[in-house]
Design an enzyme around this catalytic site. Structure first.
Site, PDB file in Angstrom:
ATOM      1  N   GLU A 181       0.868  -1.174   0.000  1.00 28.36           N
ATOM      2  CA  GLU A 181       0.000   0.000   0.000  1.00 28.36           C
ATOM      3  C   GLU A 181       0.904   1.223   0.000  1.00 28.36           C
ATOM      4  OE1 GLU A 181      -3.061  -0.493  -0.566  1.00 28.36           O
ATOM      5  OE2 GLU A 181      -2.956  -2.646  -0.163  1.00 28.36           O
TER       6      GLU A 181
ATOM      7  N   HIS B 299      -7.668  -3.128  -0.495  1.00 26.04           N
ATOM      8  CA  HIS B 299      -6.648  -2.078  -0.437  1.00 26.04           C
ATOM      9  C   HIS B 299      -5.944  -2.060   0.910  1.00 26.04           C
ATOM     10  CE1 HIS B 299      -8.090  -0.659  -4.271  1.00 26.04           C
ATOM     11  NE2 HIS B 299      -9.297  -0.498  -3.779  1.00 26.04           N
TER      12      HIS B 299
END
Length: 239
Positions: free
Chosen positions: A74, A229
């Site tokens: 990320e 995510h």
């Protein structure tokens, strides 16, 4: 992210338990040994296939890897503008046995961004990573060194163990990691130069190229576990 929570996903996408065999067909490992491109998103190891619309069946197939290392970065981001440079803020690797397809070990670090140290509201909403989770954390260079130390401890480096990184898309190891290493003037470790994109493995196995993780899960009739995510999300390893 289901890729790291349920190794069954790897199996359904065509990454098979290691069965050996001297007469196995050409695999990603053999391609790795014969290909020396700068960055190589290589073909999935020995995939089975089916015609679109036919019943799902996943017959056994050989492959040449002792371990799959599932990786999902990320990074800093914003909704309406590109942050330059983007910086990795979560660095997770999950070691999955090539024979068992079971999780054997995990490496997980949050990373403190230094060029743009303040996370945007959009970044937090997207990833679930809040400012306090990256403040006072190791820098990217430190985490890169820690990841290599973990790999050595796991017997992945300097041994005969055969491993392959697995990513959902090519962005992690084709764009993000090389870009951040270049920005900081750091050498890109050789072992990060080869990987398999699970989207391509899925496409070769089921006959449809997926848009994203959610579409793969739907196609395989698997339930999502974790948070989209987010590499590993908030787990006991974070505490």
């Amino acid at each position: 992210m289901l890729l790291v929570r349920k190794p069954l996903f790897l199996l359904c996408c065509g990454l098979r338990p290691l069965t050996g065999g001297a007469n196995s067909s050409i695999t990603a490992h053999k391609m790795l040994n014969s290909t020396r491109t700068k960055h190589s998103a290589i073909t999935a190891p020995t995939l089975c296939s089916r015609q679109k619309g036919s019943p799902r069946s996943f017959p056994p197939a050989d492959q040449d890897f002792d371990f799959f290392l599932v990786l999902d970065f990320e990074a800093t981001c914003d909704q309406h503008k590109q942050i330059v440079p983007q910086e990795i803020i979560e660095f997770p690797i999950v070691k999955v046995g090539g024979k068992s397809l079971e999780i054997e070990s995990m490496f997980h670090r949050y990373v403190q961004p230094t060029t743009h140290p303040e996370l945007t509201t959009f970044c937090t909403q997207l990833t679930g990573i809040i400012q306090s989770m990256v403040d006072n954390q190791p820098t990217f260079e430190q985490v890169l060194q820690q990841a290599e130390k973990w790999m050595k401890t796991e017997g992945l480096l300097g041994s005969q163990q055969r491993f392959l990184f697995v990513t959902c898309g090519d962005w992690d190891l084709k764009v993000m990691l090389p870009g951040q290493c270049k920005h900081l003037g750091l050498p890109l470790p050789e072992y990060f130069r080869n990987w398999v994109n699970i989207k391509k493995a899925y496409a070769q196995t089921v006959g449809d190229f997926p848009r994203d993780l959610a579409s793969m899960l739907k196609g395989l009739q698997l339930q999502h576990v974790g948070r989209h995510h987010s590499g590993l999300g908030r787990t006991p390893w974070d505490l």
